[in-house]
Design a protein around this motif. Structure first.
Motif, PDB file in Angstrom:
ATOM      1  N   THR A  15       3.925  15.573  18.083  1.00  0.00           N
ATOM      2  CA  THR A  15       4.024  16.795  18.879  1.00  0.00           C
ATOM      3  C   THR A  15       3.217  16.663  20.158  1.00  0.00           C
ATOM      4  N   HIS A  16       2.005  16.112  20.024  1.00  0.00           N
ATOM      5  CA  HIS A  16       1.122  15.954  21.184  1.00  0.00           C
ATOM      6  C   HIS A  16       0.980  14.490  21.610  1.00  0.00           C
ATOM      7  N   ASP A  17       1.640  13.584  20.870  1.00  0.00           N
ATOM      8  CA  ASP A  17       1.594  12.147  21.166  1.00  0.00           C
ATOM      9  C   ASP A  17       0.158  11.648  21.331  1.00  0.00           C
ATOM     10  N   ARG A  18      -0.578  11.788  20.231  1.00  0.00           N
ATOM     11  CA  ARG A  18      -1.964  11.318  20.216  1.00  0.00           C
ATOM     12  C   ARG A  18      -2.279  10.719  18.848  1.00  0.00           C
ATOM     13  N   SER A  39       0.855  -1.189   0.000  1.00  0.00           N
ATOM     14  CA  SER A  39       0.000   0.000   0.000  1.00  0.00           C
ATOM     15  C   SER A  39       0.890   1.237   0.000  1.00  0.00           C
ATOM     16  N   VAL A  40       0.630   2.135  -0.944  1.00  0.00           N
ATOM     17  CA  VAL A  40       1.367   3.391  -1.019  1.00  0.00           C
ATOM     18  C   VAL A  40       0.439   4.499  -0.523  1.00  0.00           C
ATOM     19  N   ILE A  41       0.847   5.166   0.554  1.00  0.00           N
ATOM     20  CA  ILE A  41      -0.001   6.175   1.187  1.00  0.00           C
ATOM     21  C   ILE A  41       0.620   7.555   1.007  1.00  0.00           C
ATOM     22  N   ASP A  42      -0.169   8.483   0.507  1.00  0.00           N
ATOM     23  CA  ASP A  42       0.239   9.879   0.454  1.00  0.00           C
ATOM     24  C   ASP A  42       0.046  10.457   1.853  1.00  0.00           C
ATOM     25  N   THR A  43       1.147  10.902   2.495  1.00  0.00           N
ATOM     26  CA  THR A  43       1.030  11.327   3.886  1.00  0.00           C
ATOM     27  C   THR A  43       0.332  12.673   4.048  1.00  0.00           C
ATOM     28  N   ALA A  44       0.261  13.466   2.972  1.00  0.00           N
ATOM     29  CA  ALA A  44      -0.443  14.754   3.065  1.00  0.00           C
ATOM     30  C   ALA A  44      -1.949  14.547   3.129  1.00  0.00           C
ATOM     31  N   SER A  45      -2.464  13.700   2.239  1.00  0.00           N
ATOM     32  CA  SER A  45      -3.910  13.447   2.214  1.00  0.00           C
ATOM     33  C   SER A  45      -4.303  12.272   3.098  1.00  0.00           C
ATOM     34  N   ARG A  46      -3.313  11.504   3.514  1.00  0.00           N
ATOM     35  CA  ARG A  46      -3.529  10.291   4.320  1.00  0.00           C
ATOM     36  C   ARG A  46      -4.482   9.321   3.636  1.00  0.00           C
ATOM     37  N   GLY A  70       9.392  14.295  10.970  1.00  0.00           N
ATOM     38  CA  GLY A  70       9.297  13.782  12.325  1.00  0.00           C
ATOM     39  C   GLY A  70       8.015  14.107  13.055  1.00  0.00           C
ATOM     40  N   ARG A  71       7.071  14.762  12.376  1.00  0.00           N
ATOM     41  CA  ARG A  71       5.855  15.204  13.055  1.00  0.00           C
ATOM     42  C   ARG A  71       4.791  14.117  13.178  1.00  0.00           C
ATOM     43  N   GLU A  72       4.919  13.070  12.376  1.00  0.00           N
ATOM     44  CA  GLU A  72       3.929  11.988  12.431  1.00  0.00           C
ATOM     45  C   GLU A  72       4.632  10.636  12.451  1.00  0.00           C
ATOM     46  N   LEU A  73       3.990   9.709  13.137  1.00  0.00           N
ATOM     47  CA  LEU A  73       4.477   8.336  13.226  1.00  0.00           C
ATOM     48  C   LEU A  73       3.454   7.416  12.575  1.00  0.00           C
ATOM     49  N   TYR A  74       3.913   6.581  11.664  1.00  0.00           N
ATOM     50  CA  TYR A  74       3.044   5.596  11.019  1.00  0.00           C
ATOM     51  C   TYR A  74       3.297   4.230  11.658  1.00  0.00           C
TER      52      TYR A  74
END
Length: 319
Positions: free
Chosen positions: A299-302, A38-45, A280-284
């Protein structure tokens, strides 16, 4: 508006667009039961492509320049090489010399010249030249090696071995094992701090994370983290470690200075492997049983959202 001011506005707009375009990234997720990526565009998710690969794909790595994705197919005993510009299969490469190697973990060196591929059944690591796709070395490691990580400076390769409960250190200049480090039981994921001074190993059976001093090549701390820790990744600033859990359906966040647990982030199902976005702002996080990928705001760990993927997503790499 004056011509000069207009030019400034237009220039700023173009620069902003260029910066935005250069910041675009994709997540690449292997689905071991549906035999695809699966190829995911991280901007549009959202998933922008689904690519058929080999049988039971597991480990996945992206070349440093972002032009290639490498996938280890466990049951096919080969690697799939994908061109990221066209999102098509560029080549299928043998994973090693063994007929049933069961390749799992895979990593590429920072210069992009070599791949290190873990072969679980024979207990070896295949070293493959990325330019020729030829096998250049086979390194014997421990019992049932699982994953592999390359140090930020490219000098060392760390291989976790599930059944011998240790980490083998490979010198990339000679492609030979130069150290064996005892860690907790059933080590799985391993990751380095950005400066390469520490490595963090998720030890599934122990429910701990082993902290390795890479200069001394020894464990300097053991952190209890709950049941079945698997994937680990260190934040870009080196201050936090994210640990995915297979039993508690959470990602735990650890402070690298104090080794204390900062928080626990629910992911709803069995969490497996982890990868940070380039900024580094998002974790997949692959949510193995749920057929989804969890996206965490670091940033907010949620938990921000989950994205549908294929059947039993396993590995993840973001570039």
């Amino acid at each position: 508006m004056k011509k000069t001011a207009l030019c400034v506005v237009v220039f700023a707009y173009l620069v902003t667009r260029g910066a935005s375009a250069s910041a675009e990234s994709r997540a690449y997720v292997t689905n071991e039961a549906s035999n695809d990526l699966s190829v995911i565009d991280t901007a549009s998710r959202r998933v922008v492509a689904t690519i058929k690969v080999g049988d039971r794909p597991r480990g996945v790595a992206v070349s440093p320049d972002g032009s290639r994705v490498y996938i280890a197919n466990a049951n096919s005993n080969n690697l799939t090489v994908i061109d990221t510009a066209t999102l098509t299969v560029k080549a299928t490469v043998p994973a090693g010399i063994e007929p049933e190697g069961d390749p799992e973990g895979i990593a590429v060196t920072p210069d992009g010249k070599q791949l290190y591929v873990v072969n679980e059944n024979p207990g070896t690591v295949s070293v493959i030249d990325t330019a020729t796709h030829q096998l250049v070395a086979t390194v014997t490691v421990g019992v049932e090696p699982e994953t592999v990580a390359v140090s930020p400076d490219g000098r060392w390769v760390y291989v976790t071995n599930e059944t011998s409960h240790d980490v083998h250190v490979i010198d990339t200049s000679a492609d030979r094992v130069i150290a064996k480090i005892k860690v907790g039981a059933n080590p799985r994921g391993v990751s380095f701090t950005p400066d390469g001074k520490r490595a963090y190993v998720g030890c599934e059976r122990d429910g701990t994370v082993s902290v390795i001093d890479t200069a001394a090549r020894r464990v300097i701390a053991t952190i209890p983290v709950g049941e079945r820790p698997v994937g680990t990744v260190v934040s870009h600033d080196g201050k936090k470690v994210y640990v995915a859990h297979g039993r508690s359906y959470e990602v735990w966040v650890l402070d690298t200075r104090t080794h204390q647990v900062l928080t626990k982030i629910p992911t709803q199902e069995r969490s497996w492997w982890v990868a940070l976005t380039p900024d580094g702002r998002e974790l997949y996080v692959t949510v193995h049983g749920g057929g989804r990928v969890a996206v965490i705001d670091t940033t907010h760990d949620r938990l921000l959202t989950t994205i549908p993927a294929g059947t039993k997503p396993w590995g993840v790499a973001v570039r």
